[in-house]
Design an enzyme around this catalytic site. Structure first.
Site, PDB file in Angstrom:
ATOM      1  N   GLY A 173       0.725  -1.038  -0.186  1.00 17.58           N
ATOM      2  CA  GLY A 173       0.090  -0.039   0.229  1.00 17.58           C
ATOM      3  C   GLY A 173       0.966   1.342   0.061  1.00 17.58           C
ATOM      4  N   VAL A 199       2.547   3.030   2.367  1.00 17.83           N
ATOM      5  CA  VAL A 199       3.803   2.884   3.193  1.00 17.83           C
ATOM      6  C   VAL A 199       4.581   1.949   2.598  1.00 17.83           C
ATOM      7  CG1 VAL A 199       5.160   2.738   5.312  1.00 17.83           C
ATOM      8  CG2 VAL A 199       2.614   3.644   5.224  1.00 17.83           C
ATOM      9  N   ASP A 258       1.661  -8.506  -0.883  1.00 16.73           N
ATOM     10  CA  ASP A 258       0.449  -8.023  -0.525  1.00 16.73           C
ATOM     11  C   ASP A 258      -0.552  -9.236  -0.743  1.00 16.73           C
ATOM     12  OD1 ASP A 258      -0.637  -4.909  -0.249  1.00 16.73           O
ATOM     13  OD2 ASP A 258      -2.393  -6.236  -0.694  1.00 16.73           O
ATOM     14  N   ARG A 317      -5.539   4.345   9.385  1.00 15.30           N
ATOM     15  CA  ARG A 317      -6.504   5.131  10.503  1.00 15.30           C
ATOM     16  C   ARG A 317      -7.109   6.091   9.418  1.00 15.30           C
ATOM     17  NH1 ARG A 317      -4.134   8.839  14.867  1.00 15.30           N
ATOM     18  NH2 ARG A 317      -2.169   9.084  14.129  1.00 15.30           N
ATOM     19  N   ASN A 359      -5.530  -5.255  13.044  1.00 14.79           N
ATOM     20  CA  ASN A 359      -4.073  -5.498  12.416  1.00 14.79           C
ATOM     21  C   ASN A 359      -3.462  -6.439  13.401  1.00 14.79           C
ATOM     22  OD1 ASN A 359      -4.400  -3.538  10.519  1.00 14.79           O
ATOM     23  ND2 ASN A 359      -3.273  -2.135  11.649  1.00 14.79           N
ATOM     24  N   ASN A 381       0.291  -0.050  12.646  1.00 18.82           N
ATOM     25  CA  ASN A 381      -0.200   0.312  13.909  1.00 18.82           C
ATOM     26  C   ASN A 381      -1.376  -0.293  14.608  1.00 18.82           C
ATOM     27  OD1 ASN A 381       1.242   2.811  14.653  1.00 18.82           O
ATOM     28  ND2 ASN A 381       0.530   3.747  12.647  1.00 18.82           N
ATOM     29  N   ARG A 391       9.468  14.565  12.529  1.00 18.78           N
ATOM     30  CA  ARG A 391       8.592  15.235  12.639  1.00 18.78           C
ATOM     31  C   ARG A 391       9.050  16.567  13.430  1.00 18.78           C
ATOM     32  NH1 ARG A 391       3.798  10.901  12.629  1.00 18.78           N
ATOM     33  NH2 ARG A 391       3.116  11.037  10.330  1.00 18.78           N
ATOM     34  N   HIS A 426       4.269   5.063  20.414  1.00 14.51           N
ATOM     35  CA  HIS A 426       3.953   5.759  19.048  1.00 14.51           C
ATOM     36  C   HIS A 426       2.529   6.292  19.317  1.00 14.51           C
ATOM     37  CE1 HIS A 426       4.281   7.195  15.194  1.00 14.51           C
ATOM     38  NE2 HIS A 426       3.610   6.387  14.682  1.00 14.51           N
TER      39      HIS A 426
HETATM   40  N1  APR Z   1      -1.205  -9.863   3.944  1.00 12.71           N
HETATM   41  C1  APR Z   1      -0.568  -9.064   3.043  1.00 12.71           C
HETATM   42  N2  APR Z   1      -0.986  -7.811   2.943  1.00 12.71           N
HETATM   43  C2  APR Z   1      -2.071  -7.532   3.450  1.00 12.71           C
HETATM   44  C3  APR Z   1      -2.773  -8.160   4.454  1.00 12.71           C
HETATM   45  C4  APR Z   1      -2.217  -9.471   4.472  1.00 12.71           C
HETATM   46  N3  APR Z   1      -2.887 -10.019   5.162  1.00 12.71           N
HETATM   47  N4  APR Z   1      -3.865  -7.466   5.041  1.00 12.71           N
HETATM   48  C5  APR Z   1      -3.643  -6.176   4.374  1.00 12.71           C
HETATM   49  N5  APR Z   1      -2.485  -6.218   3.520  1.00 12.71           N
HETATM   50  C6  APR Z   1      -2.170  -4.859   2.719  1.00 12.71           C
HETATM   51  C7  APR Z   1      -3.483  -4.277   2.094  1.00 12.71           C
HETATM   52  O1  APR Z   1      -3.855  -4.962   0.876  1.00 12.71           O
HETATM   53  C8  APR Z   1      -2.938  -2.889   1.651  1.00 12.71           C
HETATM   54  O2  APR Z   1      -2.329  -3.135   0.452  1.00 12.71           O
HETATM   55  O3  APR Z   1      -1.764  -4.022   3.348  1.00 12.71           O
HETATM   56  C9  APR Z   1      -1.641  -2.913   2.695  1.00 12.71           C
HETATM   57  C10 APR Z   1      -1.797  -1.514   3.738  1.00 12.71           C
HETATM   58  O4  APR Z   1      -1.632  -0.341   2.724  1.00 12.71           O
HETATM   59  P1  APR Z   1      -2.687   1.035   2.859  1.00 12.71           P
HETATM   60  O5  APR Z   1      -4.105   0.500   3.054  1.00 12.71           O
HETATM   61  O6  APR Z   1      -2.128   1.947   1.990  1.00 12.71           O
HETATM   62  O7  APR Z   1      -2.174   1.499   4.413  1.00 12.71           O
HETATM   63  P2  APR Z   1      -0.764   2.237   4.624  1.00 12.71           P
HETATM   64  O8  APR Z   1      -0.873   3.783   4.723  1.00 12.71           O
HETATM   65  O9  APR Z   1       0.279   1.901   3.898  1.00 12.71           O
HETATM   66  O10 APR Z   1      -0.469   1.866   6.330  1.00 12.71           O
HETATM   67  C11 APR Z   1      -0.093   0.439   6.489  1.00 12.71           C
HETATM   68  O11 APR Z   1       1.352   1.363   8.429  1.00 12.71           O
HETATM   69  O12 APR Z   1       1.478   3.451   9.015  1.00 12.71           O
HETATM   70  C12 APR Z   1       0.869   2.150   9.461  1.00 12.71           C
HETATM   71  O13 APR Z   1      -1.007   2.904  10.290  1.00 12.71           O
HETATM   72  C13 APR Z   1      -0.355   2.369   9.322  1.00 12.71           C
HETATM   73  O14 APR Z   1      -1.087   0.309  10.001  1.00 12.71           O
HETATM   74  C14 APR Z   1      -0.874   0.893   9.093  1.00 12.71           C
HETATM   75  C15 APR Z   1      -0.045   0.591   8.090  1.00 12.71           C
END
Ligand code: APR
Length: 310
Positions: free
Chosen positions: A11, A13, A33, A82, A95, A120, A151, A175
């Site tokens: 995603g 991050v 992913d 979030r 999570n 998180n 930050r 955090h």
């Molecule tokens: N296995 C692999 N990937 C997964 C799984 C899993 N079981 N469950 C969810 N994902 C993937 C999602 O498909 C998505 O592509 O995790 C990714 C998360 O990406 P985003 O929704 O864009 O979230 P992001 O902003 O990257 O944040 C991810 O990091 O900073 C922390 O709080 C934030 O917990 C969050 C995490």
């Protein structure tokens, strides 16, 4: 490349971390992913940027873990971010399950790796990853302090109109809202900010640092910060891959340091090829100690809440 890093979660991050790792030519990168096509598509897109960006890191994407085998580092960003009005703690139940599942799978293929946790609520997710992996405490590290300190450094730079390169800062604790920015250990070209900035302005920056993530969530509306979190995770990975032995604030499993035991809390650590090679013990004032204890108590609450979950 000689070294390999797997990033779980392609995603915001995860993909940004993959980009930074490759563009700094630190290692080959495997993006994993759960969503079909997304890690493959992003890895291919990043690979096609390589000729322009001039790096030779190999990037591949996958929905399973075979390709991740023998990674030096695993960066875990899988999970949900979030939305406005949510605290990091609201992500706990969802999570927790995701981190447990991905950790169990990935460590089968990379039993000697070092885990950097980003998902998180961070400190609680470090507990989940440590338990699921069975790894020693030196090889499970949480990314939070580098981000929170970055930050704080950015706000100090804006306040004084000086280069960010002149500024170092320290944020300890969990955090979350109770994190502990430490002005006494935050400097501009070696001079503590307490000698350069009025106390009320420092207090305003401390508050803005504590709310740094929420400020971005309320602006983005559909997710949380990712450029700075990815940068922070990659700085940690770089120190490990190059065995630089940088002192960075990270979530580490404490066994008595700072009077805290059996808990992940943000403290300054030395990061090298073995993971956490040393926990730096600073002499804190009574007030700083109290703030750190309050922050540790907030982490403990989450850990206790997880124990009651199925
Ligand atoms: N296995 C692999 N990937 C997964 C799984 C899993 N079981 N469950 C969810 N994902 C993937 C999602 O498909 C998505 O592509 O995790 C990714 C998360 O990406 P985003 O929704 O864009 O979230 P992001 O902003 O990257 O944040 C991810 O990091 O900073 C922390 O709080 C934030 O917990 C969050 C995490």
């Amino acid at each position: 490349m000689n070294q390999k890093v797997t990033v779980i979660g392609a995603g915001n991050v995860g993909a940004t971390a993959a980009q930074r790792l490759a563009e700094k030519e630190l290692c080959d990168v495997v993006l994993v992913d759960i969503v079909e096509g997304v890690p493959q598509g992003k890895a291919l897109d990043l690979a096609q940027a390589a000729p322009v960006e001039k790096h030779d890191a190999h990037l591949i994407g996958a929905n399973t873990y075979e390709a991740s085998a023998n990674s030096d580092i695993i960066i875990i960003t899988a999970g949900i971010p979030r939305k406005p009005g949510m605290s990091r703690d609201d992500l706990l139940a969802t999570n927790k399950g995701i981190i447990k599942s991905v950790t169990k799978q990935v460590v089968q293929y990379s039993p000697k790796s070092i885990l950097i946790i980003v998902s998180n609520p961070l400190d609680a997710m470090c507990h989940v990853a440590m338990e699921a992996s069975g790894f020693p405490k030196q090889r499970v590290i949480g990314m939070a302090g580098v981000l929170d300190s970055a930050r704080f450094r950015a706000f100090i730079s804006m306040e004084l109109n000086v280069s960010v390169e002149n500024i170092s800062a320290l944020v300890m604790g969990g955090h979350g809202d109770t994190m502990v920015p430490l002005p006494r250990f935050s400097t501009v070209a070696g001079v503590p900010i307490t000698e350069l900035i009025l106390p009320e302005r420092i207090e305003a920056m401390v508050t803005r640092t504590r709310n740094g993530g929420a400020e971005i969530v309320s602006l983005l509306k559909t997710g949380s910060a990712y450029y700075a979190p990815a940068s922070a995770a990659v700085e940690m990975a770089e120190s490990i891959l190059k065995d630089k032995k940088k002192i960075l604030p990270c979530a580490a499993y404490l066994t008595g340091e700072y009077g805290i035991s059996g808990l992940f809390v943000g403290v300054p650590v030395k990061l090298g090829k073995n993971g956490i090679e040393q926990i730096i013990s600073l002499k804190l004032t009574a007030e700083e100690k109290k703030a750190l204890a309050k922050s540790a108590a907030a982490v403990q609450e989450l850990v206790d809440a997880m124990k009651k979950m199925p």
